[in-house]
Design a protein around this motif. Sequence first.
Motif, mmCIF file in Angstrom:
data_model
loop_
_atom_site.group_PDB
_atom_site.id
_atom_site.type_symbol
_atom_site.label_atom_id
_atom_site.label_comp_id
_atom_site.label_asym_id
_atom_site.label_seq_id
_atom_site.Cartn_x
_atom_site.Cartn_y
_atom_site.Cartn_z
ATOM 1 N N LEU A 1 23.865 97.279 -28.021
ATOM 2 C CA LEU A 1 24.822 96.193 -27.929
ATOM 3 C C LEU A 1 25.866 96.577 -26.885
ATOM 4 C CD1 LEU A 1 25.685 93.440 -29.233
ATOM 5 C CD2 LEU A 1 27.280 94.805 -30.629
ATOM 6 N N ALA A 2 25.988 95.753 -25.841
ATOM 7 C CA ALA A 2 27.011 95.976 -24.828
ATOM 8 C C ALA A 2 28.265 95.225 -25.248
ATOM 9 C CB ALA A 2 26.530 95.502 -23.472
ATOM 10 N N VAL A 3 29.365 95.945 -25.416
ATOM 11 C CA VAL A 3 30.644 95.344 -25.791
ATOM 12 C C VAL A 3 31.508 95.277 -24.532
ATOM 13 C CG1 VAL A 3 32.670 95.495 -27.280
ATOM 14 C CG2 VAL A 3 30.436 96.339 -28.092
ATOM 15 N N LEU A 4 31.777 94.053 -24.075
ATOM 16 C CA LEU A 4 32.564 93.849 -22.858
ATOM 17 C C LEU A 4 33.958 93.379 -23.252
ATOM 18 C CD1 LEU A 4 29.915 91.914 -20.698
ATOM 19 C CD2 LEU A 4 30.194 94.375 -20.976
ATOM 20 N N VAL A 5 34.955 94.176 -22.927
ATOM 21 C CA VAL A 5 36.342 93.831 -23.222
ATOM 22 C C VAL A 5 36.996 93.381 -21.917
ATOM 23 C CG1 VAL A 5 38.547 94.625 -24.150
ATOM 24 C CG2 VAL A 5 36.387 95.565 -25.045
ATOM 25 N N PHE A 6 37.478 92.136 -21.880
ATOM 26 C CA PHE A 6 38.044 91.566 -20.659
ATOM 27 C C PHE A 6 39.553 91.771 -20.613
ATOM 28 C CE2 PHE A 6 34.022 89.465 -21.217
ATOM 29 C CZ PHE A 6 33.534 89.347 -19.930
ATOM 30 N N ALA A 7 40.099 91.678 -19.409
ATOM 31 C CA ALA A 7 41.524 91.926 -19.205
ATOM 32 C C ALA A 7 42.395 90.945 -19.963
ATOM 33 C CB ALA A 7 41.844 91.884 -17.713
ATOM 34 N N ASP A 8 41.867 89.756 -20.253
ATOM 35 C CA ASP A 8 42.655 88.762 -20.990
ATOM 36 C C ASP A 8 42.601 88.964 -22.501
ATOM 37 O OD1 ASP A 8 40.084 87.957 -21.613
ATOM 38 O OD2 ASP A 8 40.225 85.995 -20.655
ATOM 39 N N GLY A 9 41.940 90.060 -22.934
ATOM 40 C CA GLY A 9 41.874 90.380 -24.353
ATOM 41 C C GLY A 9 40.650 89.864 -25.067
ATOM 42 N N SER A 10 39.853 88.999 -24.431
ATOM 43 C CA SER A 10 38.642 88.482 -25.061
ATOM 44 C C SER A 10 37.549 89.543 -25.046
ATOM 45 C CB SER A 10 38.164 87.218 -24.340
ATOM 46 O OG SER A 10 37.857 87.489 -22.979
ATOM 47 N N VAL A 11 36.628 89.385 -25.980
ATOM 48 C CA VAL A 11 35.534 90.356 -26.128
ATOM 49 C C VAL A 11 34.208 89.605 -26.201
ATOM 50 C CG1 VAL A 11 34.555 92.189 -27.561
ATOM 51 C CG2 VAL A 11 37.042 91.962 -27.362
ATOM 52 N N GLU A 12 33.198 90.093 -25.485
ATOM 53 C CA GLU A 12 31.855 89.527 -25.558
ATOM 54 C C GLU A 12 30.874 90.627 -25.943
ATOM 55 O OE1 GLU A 12 30.499 87.396 -22.183
ATOM 56 O OE2 GLU A 12 32.239 86.049 -22.111
ATOM 57 N N ARG B 1 26.862 91.537 -26.030
ATOM 58 C CA ARG B 1 25.584 91.119 -25.456
ATOM 59 C C ARG B 1 24.497 92.121 -25.848
ATOM 60 N NH1 ARG B 1 27.293 89.029 -19.364
ATOM 61 N NH2 ARG B 1 29.098 87.809 -20.036
ATOM 62 N N LEU B 2 23.517 91.632 -26.597
ATOM 63 C CA LEU B 2 22.402 92.474 -27.008
ATOM 64 C C LEU B 2 21.445 92.637 -25.846
ATOM 65 C CD1 LEU B 2 21.280 93.912 -29.543
ATOM 66 C CD2 LEU B 2 19.875 91.867 -29.948
ATOM 67 N N MET B 3 21.023 93.864 -25.571
ATOM 68 C CA MET B 3 20.151 94.114 -24.433
ATOM 69 C C MET B 3 19.099 95.152 -24.788
ATOM 70 S SD MET B 3 22.794 96.330 -22.073
ATOM 71 C CE MET B 3 21.495 96.881 -20.976
ATOM 72 N N THR B 4 18.022 95.144 -24.036
ATOM 73 C CA THR B 4 16.954 96.125 -24.218
ATOM 74 C C THR B 4 17.383 97.447 -23.607
ATOM 75 O OG1 THR B 4 15.288 94.387 -24.115
ATOM 76 C CG2 THR B 4 14.542 96.653 -23.751
ATOM 77 N N ALA B 5 17.171 98.513 -24.355
ATOM 78 C CA ALA B 5 17.540 99.849 -23.877
ATOM 79 C C ALA B 5 16.281 100.699 -23.721
ATOM 80 C CB ALA B 5 18.503 100.501 -24.863
ATOM 81 N N PRO B 6 16.307 101.700 -22.824
ATOM 82 C CA PRO B 6 15.163 102.603 -22.689
ATOM 83 C C PRO B 6 14.838 103.261 -24.025
ATOM 84 C CG PRO B 6 16.709 102.911 -20.878
ATOM 85 C CD PRO B 6 17.377 102.003 -21.861
ATOM 86 N N SER B 7 13.580 103.363 -24.336
ATOM 87 C CA SER B 7 13.157 103.915 -25.620
ATOM 88 C C SER B 7 13.665 105.343 -25.798
ATOM 89 C CB SER B 7 11.619 103.880 -25.710
ATOM 90 O OG SER B 7 11.188 104.393 -26.945
ATOM 91 N N VAL C 1 22.403 101.285 -17.200
ATOM 92 C CA VAL C 1 23.365 100.584 -16.350
ATOM 93 C C VAL C 1 22.659 99.543 -15.494
ATOM 94 C CG1 VAL C 1 24.939 100.834 -14.398
ATOM 95 C CG2 VAL C 1 25.074 102.437 -16.313
ATOM 96 N N GLU C 2 21.540 99.916 -14.871
ATOM 97 C CA GLU C 2 20.802 98.978 -14.028
ATOM 98 C C GLU C 2 20.271 97.806 -14.843
ATOM 99 O OE1 GLU C 2 17.909 101.570 -12.329
ATOM 100 O OE2 GLU C 2 19.097 101.929 -10.521
ATOM 101 N N SER C 3 19.818 98.091 -16.062
ATOM 102 C CA SER C 3 19.326 97.024 -16.933
ATOM 103 C C SER C 3 20.457 96.068 -17.296
ATOM 104 C CB SER C 3 18.714 97.624 -18.199
ATOM 105 O OG SER C 3 18.285 96.605 -19.085
ATOM 106 N N GLY C 4 21.634 96.631 -17.579
ATOM 107 C CA GLY C 4 22.776 95.787 -17.912
ATOM 108 C C GLY C 4 23.196 94.897 -16.755
ATOM 109 N N LEU C 5 23.246 95.465 -15.557
ATOM 110 C CA LEU C 5 23.622 94.676 -14.386
ATOM 111 C C LEU C 5 22.626 93.561 -14.125
ATOM 112 C CD1 LEU C 5 24.831 97.477 -11.945
ATOM 113 C CD2 LEU C 5 26.228 95.911 -13.283
ATOM 114 N N ALA C 6 21.333 93.858 -14.347
ATOM 115 C CA ALA C 6 20.307 92.825 -14.149
ATOM 116 C C ALA C 6 20.452 91.715 -15.181
ATOM 117 C CB ALA C 6 18.918 93.448 -14.226
#
Length: 356
Positions: free
Chosen positions: A159-170, A172-178, A227-232
Amino acid sequence: MSELTRPAPSLTDLDARSRAIFRELVETYLATGEPVGSRTLSRIEGVGLSPASIRNTMADLAELGLLTAPHQSAGRMPTHAGLRLFVDGLLQIGELTGDERKDIESRMAGTGKSIPDLLSEASSLLGGLAGGAGLVLAPAREAPLKHVEFVPMSATEALAVLVFADGSVENRLMTAPSGLPTASLIEAGNFLSARLKGRTLTEARDEIRREIAERRAQLDEAASRLVESGLADWAGGEERNLIVRGRARLLDNFQAAEDLERIRMLFDDLERKEGLISLLDRARDGQGVRIFIGAENPIFSLSGSSVIVAPYMNEDRRIVGALGVIGPTRLNYARVIPLVDYTARVMGRLIEKPRG
């Protein structure tokens, strides 16, 4: 030769008589939605030609691929190529009245502080005033980031937890290397946090990829892949909210029995969100209003529809979204074009004002 393969005619292919008859026919068709006969044109003030002379000219225009006669009708109507020629070279674009401008401004400004309400009102307003369905593509989320963290969810997911400068949080579930170790998750999160802080994903993405590709990043192989998977995943992952209002109004514009199948296809087209977003994104490539007539746009080629769209900007004068109208090819272009253009400008002014 089909309309799609025929070389596009230009105004230089028409003499003065042909140009005058063509203009009158298209304007009459756009006003009535019906094929136009030579006798109808002969009665228009200023034409000054007999029905026989007009029929000959109409035959020449049909030979050029500008007119067609549906169902053996005595009347003619413009082809998509004919409409394109008319819009590009002969259309006299009208201007909104002062009252119309004030009405657009008051309705959109009256939506309060909510950007979603503003976008929804713009879509409804466009559809109602233009006699079609209104389309608005909301801005992608481009807030600067403050922190990124990866949390293990399973052997193959994080789970990628993105914390934005305005205080909001997103999240995003992503596939990770096994078999990715916890240390690599922490390493990847720290790496991205350091490079994204105060910047948007779009601003930092290319630089991060170059750093990884040139092996300047102090990351182990597993963290680099994450990191590359997240950016994609995030490259097109910003929420692209498409608002469509006024579908039912389209039924009033497709009245003939043969239009029933076309309206069904159009409704199917409107359900394909990705195609519509792609179309509206094309309007973001340049300034001003863009017009897609019938077969010019593969998304709506079968339903024979036209789309008139314009981009709108944020406070930094950067194009962030687009709005417009979709309807039959016999839309009132002279009215809809300035309507879409002015609504896009009002949208830009309201978005750049603080609303919260």
